[in-house]
Design a protein around this motif. Structure first.
Motif, PDB file in Angstrom:
ATOM      1  N   ALA A  14      -2.345   4.055  -4.409  1.00 36.11           N
ATOM      2  CA  ALA A  14      -3.344   3.235  -3.481  1.00 36.11           C
ATOM      3  C   ALA A  14      -3.582   4.280  -2.430  1.00 36.11           C
ATOM      4  CB  ALA A  14      -2.828   1.838  -3.122  1.00 36.11           C
TER       5      ALA A  14
ATOM      6  N   SER B 128       2.638   2.673  -7.150  1.00 30.38           N
ATOM      7  CA  SER B 128       1.407   2.038  -7.026  1.00 30.38           C
ATOM      8  C   SER B 128       0.947   2.066  -5.450  1.00 30.38           C
ATOM      9  CB  SER B 128       1.241   0.585  -7.492  1.00 30.38           C
ATOM     10  OG  SER B 128       2.141  -0.285  -6.561  1.00 30.38           O
ATOM     11  N   GLU B 129       1.901   1.936  -4.684  1.00 32.17           N
ATOM     12  CA  GLU B 129       1.469   2.135  -3.301  1.00 32.17           C
ATOM     13  C   GLU B 129       1.056   3.328  -2.916  1.00 32.17           C
ATOM     14  OE1 GLU B 129       1.553   0.148  -0.764  1.00 32.17           O
ATOM     15  OE2 GLU B 129       2.564  -1.586  -1.756  1.00 32.17           O
TER      16      GLU B 129
ATOM     17  N   PHE C 110      -4.443   2.704 -12.288  1.00 36.05           N
ATOM     18  CA  PHE C 110      -3.722   1.584 -11.958  1.00 36.05           C
ATOM     19  C   PHE C 110      -3.497   0.512 -13.128  1.00 36.05           C
ATOM     20  CE2 PHE C 110      -5.520   2.248  -7.684  1.00 36.05           C
ATOM     21  CZ  PHE C 110      -4.444   2.136  -7.031  1.00 36.05           C
TER      22      PHE C 110
ATOM     23  N   GLY D  17      -6.084  -2.499  -6.809  1.00 34.66           N
ATOM     24  CA  GLY D  17      -4.955  -1.863  -7.358  1.00 34.66           C
ATOM     25  C   GLY D  17      -3.579  -2.283  -6.691  1.00 34.66           C
ATOM     26  N   LYS D  18      -3.400  -2.115  -5.459  1.00 39.72           N
ATOM     27  CA  LYS D  18      -2.288  -2.286  -4.649  1.00 39.72           C
ATOM     28  C   LYS D  18      -1.968  -3.532  -4.779  1.00 39.72           C
ATOM     29  CE  LYS D  18      -0.895  -2.083   0.303  1.00 39.72           C
ATOM     30  NZ  LYS D  18       0.266  -1.325   0.198  1.00 39.72           N
TER      31      LYS D  18
ATOM     32  N   LEU E 188      -4.054  -4.132   1.633  1.00 40.30           N
ATOM     33  CA  LEU E 188      -4.111  -2.800   2.301  1.00 40.30           C
ATOM     34  C   LEU E 188      -4.378  -2.612   3.502  1.00 40.30           C
ATOM     35  CD1 LEU E 188      -5.537   0.145  -0.155  1.00 40.30           C
ATOM     36  CD2 LEU E 188      -5.697   0.067   2.192  1.00 40.30           C
TER      37      LEU E 188
ATOM     38  N   SER F  52      -9.172   6.804 -11.299  1.00 42.97           N
ATOM     39  CA  SER F  52      -8.446   5.809 -10.539  1.00 42.97           C
ATOM     40  C   SER F  52      -7.882   4.453 -10.701  1.00 42.97           C
ATOM     41  CB  SER F  52      -9.159   5.611  -9.244  1.00 42.97           C
ATOM     42  OG  SER F  52      -9.386   6.842  -8.467  1.00 42.97           O
TER      43      SER F  52
ATOM     44  N   ALA G  66      -8.887   1.007  -4.928  1.00 44.08           N
ATOM     45  CA  ALA G  66      -7.496   0.986  -4.050  1.00 44.08           C
ATOM     46  C   ALA G  66      -6.966  -0.345  -3.959  1.00 44.08           C
ATOM     47  CB  ALA G  66      -7.644   2.223  -3.170  1.00 44.08           C
ATOM     48  N   THR G  67      -7.994  -0.836  -3.036  1.00 43.27           N
ATOM     49  CA  THR G  67      -7.456  -2.350  -2.682  1.00 43.27           C
ATOM     50  C   THR G  67      -6.936  -3.458  -3.790  1.00 43.27           C
ATOM     51  OG1 THR G  67      -9.139  -2.155  -0.588  1.00 43.27           O
ATOM     52  CG2 THR G  67      -8.243  -4.386  -1.343  1.00 43.27           C
TER      53      THR G  67
END
Length: 337
Positions: free
Chosen positions: A209, A205-206, A176, A25-26, A34, A172, A22-23
């Motif tokens: 994430a 994307s946000e 992304f 990708g964002k 993030l 996930s 997640a970190t």
């Protein structure tokens, strides 16, 4: 309720890896760090109503709602008494405000880009959290059985569970990558990398994430205040080192992600990267670390896990803690510049 902590290294590492996905990708898509408390604080104290903040925080809420739908019979574990909850929330709010971050913005992102400022803040809040959790016996306030040795109670998930976790990481990552692919398609089609389509992809994307990060918090066990207390109470037989593995799993993904970002001119869906360049280690930063750590140690809660947990199974104490965090942030903004 008496809680016997179990050592779950695979859950911790896998959940941490999902936090890292997640970190990264964002960062690579929207160009933003993030940071959960920072996202929350900007809206509360600065009146910043940028859509990306709501998209990201909405993703966190969605992950909690998804968990509630997946496991509707889940039972909320005990939390400290209301007075302690409110005090802990006020300290966390003031501390994250002064330090400009918490376990996500500084702990994962800052340390993954080798920020000395973030390392100083992380070390400070870890030490303060351990001291307060030990001195004020947070284990007891959370119903943790301090005589049960977590390290002697090892739990390895079954093969089907491991397959599901691997699927979460794969889906996930693919999501992304899919957004990144679309950003390139739209850039070629419109000859414009700042189009409405890119703005939409940035918001997506946000939200993604936030959703993925929330899932990672659930799988890793970091939504459980008892697990946090077990880690901070390092002198107790119930000491649970899972949090170190969560951070390790997240940073294993985030460190190369920041290296890739450093070689790119800009993120896929925005004009520039918004990465903090403040290297100053001052009294305000360290005081913030002490306050945040103290609040974290008193109740075992920090903003991200609490937001997800409120969405999954709201309780009066969780809502009160989040309200106290908001008051602490607002008060800090008004009093300490």
């Amino acid at each position: 309720m008496s809680i016997d902590l179990k050592f779950q290294p695979v859950h911790a590492l896998t959940g941490g890896a999902i936090l890292g996905v997640a970190t990264v990708g964002k960062l690579l898509l929207s160009g933003r760090i993030l940071g959960i408390s920072g996202s929350f604080k900007g809206t509360l104290t600065e009146g910043d109503l940028s859509p990306w903040r709501f998209a990201f925080l909405g993703g966190l809420v969605a992950s909690g709602m998804l968990d509630a739908a997946w496991d509707p019979l889940q039972i909320a574990e005990p939390l400290p008494d209301m007075g302690r909850i409110v005090l802990a929330g006020l300290l966390v709010g003031a501390g994250t405000g002064m330090g400009n971050g918490c376990t996500s913005g500084h702990g994962i992102c800052g340390n993954s880009r080798f920020s000395i400022r973030s390392m100083a803040y992380t070390g400070t809040f870890m030490a303060a959290g351990a001291a307060v959790a030990t001195m004020f016996d947070t284990n007891a306030s959370l119903g943790v059985n301090s005589n049960h040795a977590a390290l002697s109670d090892l739990v390895i998930p079954a093969t089907d569970v491991l397959t599901k976790y691997a699927g979460v990481i794969a889906i996930s990552s693919a999501s992304f990558l899919g957004l990144n692919f679309l950003s390139k398609v739209f850039a070629k089609k419109n000859d414009d990398d700042d189009s409405k389509q890119h703005k939409t992809l940035s918001l997506l994307s946000e939200a993604l994430a936030g959703l993925v990060f929330g899932v990672g918090l659930t799988i890793s066990g970091m939504r459980r205040a008892a697990k946090v207390s077990g880690f901070l109470s390092f002198l107790s037989p119930s000491f649970d080192p899972s949090l170190m593995l969560v951070m390790g799993g997240a940073m294993a993904m985030a460190i190369p992600g920041f290296q890739v970002a450093g070689k790119k001119e800009k993120p896929s869906c925005e004009r520039k990267f918004n990465i903090p360049n403040n290297k100053k280690i001052d009294k305000k930063l360290l005081t913030g670390g002490v306050l945040f750590g103290a609040g974290w140690g008193l109740a075992g809660l920090c903003p991200g896990p609490a937001i997800v947990s409120v969405a999954a199974r709201p309780t009066a104490k969780l809502v009160a803690w989040l309200a106290a965090v908001a008051v602490g942030m607002w008060g800090q903004h008004k009093v300490v510049k």
